[in-house]
Design a protein around this motif. Structure first.
Motif, PDB file in Angstrom:
ATOM      1  N   TRP A  16       1.206   3.970  18.825  1.00 60.32           N
ATOM      2  CA  TRP A  16       1.832   4.056  17.502  1.00 60.32           C
ATOM      3  C   TRP A  16       3.350   3.994  17.621  1.00 60.32           C
ATOM      4  O   TRP A  16       4.018   3.346  16.809  1.00 60.32           O
ATOM      5  CB  TRP A  16       1.388   5.324  16.784  1.00 60.32           C
ATOM      6  CG  TRP A  16      -0.091   5.317  16.551  1.00 60.32           C
ATOM      7  CD1 TRP A  16      -1.021   6.117  17.149  1.00 60.32           C
ATOM      8  CD2 TRP A  16      -0.825   4.431  15.685  1.00 60.32           C
ATOM      9  NE1 TRP A  16      -2.287   5.783  16.708  1.00 60.32           N
ATOM     10  CE2 TRP A  16      -2.190   4.761  15.808  1.00 60.32           C
ATOM     11  CE3 TRP A  16      -0.461   3.392  14.828  1.00 60.32           C
ATOM     12  CZ2 TRP A  16      -3.183   4.088  15.092  1.00 60.32           C
ATOM     13  CZ3 TRP A  16      -1.447   2.728  14.124  1.00 60.32           C
ATOM     14  CH2 TRP A  16      -2.790   3.073  14.258  1.00 60.32           C
ATOM     15  N   SER A  17       3.909   4.633  18.634  1.00 63.75           N
ATOM     16  CA  SER A  17       5.356   4.531  18.841  1.00 63.75           C
ATOM     17  C   SER A  17       5.764   3.093  19.124  1.00 63.75           C
ATOM     18  O   SER A  17       6.787   2.611  18.619  1.00 63.75           O
ATOM     19  CB  SER A  17       5.783   5.438  20.002  1.00 63.75           C
ATOM     20  OG  SER A  17       5.668   6.803  19.651  1.00 63.75           O
ATOM     21  N   ARG A  19       4.280   0.385  18.087  1.00 66.52           N
ATOM     22  CA  ARG A  19       4.232  -0.380  16.837  1.00 66.52           C
ATOM     23  C   ARG A  19       5.475  -0.129  15.981  1.00 66.52           C
ATOM     24  O   ARG A  19       6.087  -1.064  15.459  1.00 66.52           O
ATOM     25  CB  ARG A  19       2.964  -0.020  16.067  1.00 66.52           C
ATOM     26  CG  ARG A  19       1.685  -0.516  16.721  1.00 66.52           C
ATOM     27  CD  ARG A  19       0.458  -0.143  15.897  1.00 66.52           C
ATOM     28  NE  ARG A  19      -0.742  -0.724  16.476  1.00 66.52           N
ATOM     29  CZ  ARG A  19      -1.689  -0.030  17.120  1.00 66.52           C
ATOM     30  NH1 ARG A  19      -1.563   1.284  17.272  1.00 66.52           N
ATOM     31  NH2 ARG A  19      -2.752  -0.636  17.603  1.00 66.52           N
ATOM     32  N   GLY A  20       5.839   1.139  15.823  1.00 64.11           N
ATOM     33  CA  GLY A  20       7.008   1.453  15.009  1.00 64.11           C
ATOM     34  C   GLY A  20       8.281   0.832  15.554  1.00 64.11           C
ATOM     35  O   GLY A  20       9.121   0.325  14.802  1.00 64.11           O
ATOM     36  N   TRP A  21       8.418   0.858  16.865  1.00 66.68           N
ATOM     37  CA  TRP A  21       9.608   0.297  17.510  1.00 66.68           C
ATOM     38  C   TRP A  21       9.661  -1.215  17.344  1.00 66.68           C
ATOM     39  O   TRP A  21      10.710  -1.785  17.025  1.00 66.68           O
ATOM     40  CB  TRP A  21       9.583   0.680  18.984  1.00 66.68           C
ATOM     41  CG  TRP A  21      10.774   0.280  19.789  1.00 66.68           C
ATOM     42  CD1 TRP A  21      11.957   0.956  19.925  1.00 66.68           C
ATOM     43  CD2 TRP A  21      10.897  -0.901  20.614  1.00 66.68           C
ATOM     44  NE1 TRP A  21      12.796   0.278  20.767  1.00 66.68           N
ATOM     45  CE2 TRP A  21      12.174  -0.851  21.209  1.00 66.68           C
ATOM     46  CE3 TRP A  21      10.045  -1.962  20.903  1.00 66.68           C
ATOM     47  CZ2 TRP A  21      12.618  -1.850  22.083  1.00 66.68           C
ATOM     48  CZ3 TRP A  21      10.491  -2.956  21.762  1.00 66.68           C
ATOM     49  CH2 TRP A  21      11.760  -2.898  22.341  1.00 66.68           C
ATOM     50  N   LEU A  23       8.345  -2.950  14.974  1.00 67.22           N
ATOM     51  CA  LEU A  23       8.631  -3.257  13.572  1.00 67.22           C
ATOM     52  C   LEU A  23      10.128  -3.167  13.285  1.00 67.22           C
ATOM     53  O   LEU A  23      10.686  -4.033  12.596  1.00 67.22           O
ATOM     54  CB  LEU A  23       7.851  -2.308  12.665  1.00 67.22           C
ATOM     55  CG  LEU A  23       6.330  -2.526  12.642  1.00 67.22           C
ATOM     56  CD1 LEU A  23       5.641  -1.343  11.966  1.00 67.22           C
ATOM     57  CD2 LEU A  23       5.969  -3.834  11.954  1.00 67.22           C
ATOM     58  N   TRP A  67       7.236   7.857   7.923  1.00 66.61           N
ATOM     59  CA  TRP A  67       6.331   7.887   9.064  1.00 66.61           C
ATOM     60  C   TRP A  67       5.094   7.077   8.705  1.00 66.61           C
ATOM     61  O   TRP A  67       4.934   6.642   7.561  1.00 66.61           O
ATOM     62  CB  TRP A  67       5.982   9.321   9.464  1.00 66.61           C
ATOM     63  CG  TRP A  67       5.309  10.117   8.395  1.00 66.61           C
ATOM     64  CD1 TRP A  67       3.961  10.334   8.235  1.00 66.61           C
ATOM     65  CD2 TRP A  67       5.943  10.827   7.328  1.00 66.61           C
ATOM     66  NE1 TRP A  67       3.720  11.102   7.131  1.00 66.61           N
ATOM     67  CE2 TRP A  67       4.918  11.432   6.554  1.00 66.61           C
ATOM     68  CE3 TRP A  67       7.276  10.996   6.940  1.00 66.61           C
ATOM     69  CZ2 TRP A  67       5.184  12.198   5.428  1.00 66.61           C
ATOM     70  CZ3 TRP A  67       7.540  11.766   5.815  1.00 66.61           C
ATOM     71  CH2 TRP A  67       6.506  12.356   5.074  1.00 66.61           C
ATOM     72  N   ASP A  68       4.229   6.862   9.678  1.00 64.29           N
ATOM     73  CA  ASP A  68       3.069   5.971   9.580  1.00 64.29           C
ATOM     74  C   ASP A  68       3.565   4.529   9.730  1.00 64.29           C
ATOM     75  O   ASP A  68       4.474   4.075   9.031  1.00 64.29           O
ATOM     76  CB  ASP A  68       2.326   6.138   8.253  1.00 64.29           C
ATOM     77  CG  ASP A  68       1.089   5.243   8.188  1.00 64.29           C
ATOM     78  OD1 ASP A  68       0.000   5.731   8.499  1.00 64.29           O
ATOM     79  OD2 ASP A  68       1.230   4.057   7.850  1.00 64.29           O
ATOM     80  N   THR A  69       2.948   3.808  10.656  1.00 60.96           N
ATOM     81  CA  THR A  69       3.475   2.498  11.011  1.00 60.96           C
ATOM     82  C   THR A  69       3.437   1.498   9.853  1.00 60.96           C
ATOM     83  O   THR A  69       4.374   0.710   9.684  1.00 60.96           O
ATOM     84  CB  THR A  69       2.714   1.913  12.210  1.00 60.96           C
ATOM     85  OG1 THR A  69       1.303   2.001  11.966  1.00 60.96           O
ATOM     86  CG2 THR A  69       3.044   2.666  13.480  1.00 60.96           C
ATOM     87  N   HIS A 104      -4.958  -0.803  11.817  1.00 64.94           N
ATOM     88  CA  HIS A 104      -4.327   0.494  11.587  1.00 64.94           C
ATOM     89  C   HIS A 104      -5.366   1.585  11.339  1.00 64.94           C
ATOM     90  O   HIS A 104      -5.201   2.720  11.795  1.00 64.94           O
ATOM     91  CB  HIS A 104      -3.383   0.375  10.386  1.00 64.94           C
ATOM     92  CG  HIS A 104      -2.663   1.625  10.026  1.00 64.94           C
ATOM     93  ND1 HIS A 104      -3.158   2.524   9.103  1.00 64.94           N
ATOM     94  CD2 HIS A 104      -1.481   2.133  10.444  1.00 64.94           C
ATOM     95  CE1 HIS A 104      -2.303   3.524   8.984  1.00 64.94           C
ATOM     96  NE2 HIS A 104      -1.282   3.311   9.780  1.00 64.94           N
ATOM     97  N   MET A 165       1.318  -4.887  15.166  1.00 61.33           N
ATOM     98  CA  MET A 165       0.175  -3.989  15.069  1.00 61.33           C
ATOM     99  C   MET A 165      -0.845  -4.238  16.176  1.00 61.33           C
ATOM    100  O   MET A 165      -1.486  -3.312  16.673  1.00 61.33           O
ATOM    101  CB  MET A 165      -0.485  -4.138  13.701  1.00 61.33           C
ATOM    102  CG  MET A 165       0.391  -3.718  12.522  1.00 61.33           C
ATOM    103  SD  MET A 165       0.941  -1.991  12.610  1.00 61.33           S
ATOM    104  CE  MET A 165      -0.625  -1.143  12.417  1.00 61.33           C
TER     105      MET A 165
END
Length: 218
Positions: A16-17, A19-21, A23, A67-69, A104, A165
């Motif tokens: 998840w980290s 994915r966020g990075w 994005l 928060w949440d991707t 997701h 994702m």
């Protein structure tokens, strides 16, 4: 673009980290990374899914805390629609959102059977039967997208939210030597060769080894 803060967990284990990075990098948003200490009890609880609310990754930007991707993806798309995080055409954009939402929210068996670990490679790995339908569904998604839009990315010539994702999934398939069709294997190679992915992998491999390997997805 404004400087923002992105709170992350383990770069080696946290899909998840990643994915966020990815994005944030796709959006071109400059972020200062804040890595939660591995020995922090709250972080450990979060990593093991013992916490009732998982708030990592978390983007803090101009007064917003996201928060949440997928929420991060939508927030960044609102801010920077010109960078093309989603396809421009409405129907294709809907397809991109659909497959991004599917990865997701689903594939629990795959997550538990093949946890992310970027520091290892297995020549062969037993995959329990419950994960095989997940793998087959992911290959179906990839094949449909690559056939429809021509590759090498899922929605054409450049990466989108969908690629961010699915990037951790591609890395899992490489880590555990999952047998794949040639088309799916080529897509995994595309993800693995992505300069952003190589940057993240280098940082993951430099991460301290003073954390027990987790046997559960986070």
């Amino acid at each position: 673009m404004a400087v923002a803060e992105l709170t992350l967990s383990s770069k080696n284990y946290s899909s998840w980290s990643l994915r966020g990075w990815l994005l944030c990098r796709l959006a071109g948003l400059k972020v200062e990374e804040r890595i939660i200490a591995i020995d922090d009890p709250e972080n450990r609880a979060e990593l093991l899914l013992l916490s009732p609310s998982v708030l990592v990754p978390r983007l803090t930007h101009e007064g917003a805390s996201v928060w949440d991707t997928l929420a991060i993806a939508e927030y960044l798309h609102e801010l920077y629609p010109q960078v093309g995080m989603y396809p421009a055409e409405r129907i294709i954009r809907a397809h991109c959102r659909s497959v991004s939402g599917e990865i997701h929210s689903g594939f629990a068996n795959l997550r538990s059977a093949l946890p992310m670990n970027l520091k290892v490679r297995h020549d062969r790995f037993p995959i329990f039967s419950g994960a095989k339908p997940d793998i087959e569904r992911i290959e179906t998604i990839w094949t449909e997208c690559l056939d429809a839009y021509g590759g090498p990315w899922l929605f054409g010539e450049k990466p989108t939210v969908a690629d961010a994702m699915f990037a951790p999934v591609a890395q899992r398939f490489l880590t555990y030597a999952v047998p794949l069709s040639p088309r799916s294997a080529a897509y995994c190679d595309t993800i693995n060769g992505w300069p952003l992915m190589r940057e993240w992998i280098d940082a993951a491999r430099a991460e301290p080894d003073d954390i027990e390997e987790l046997d559960i997805e986070f």
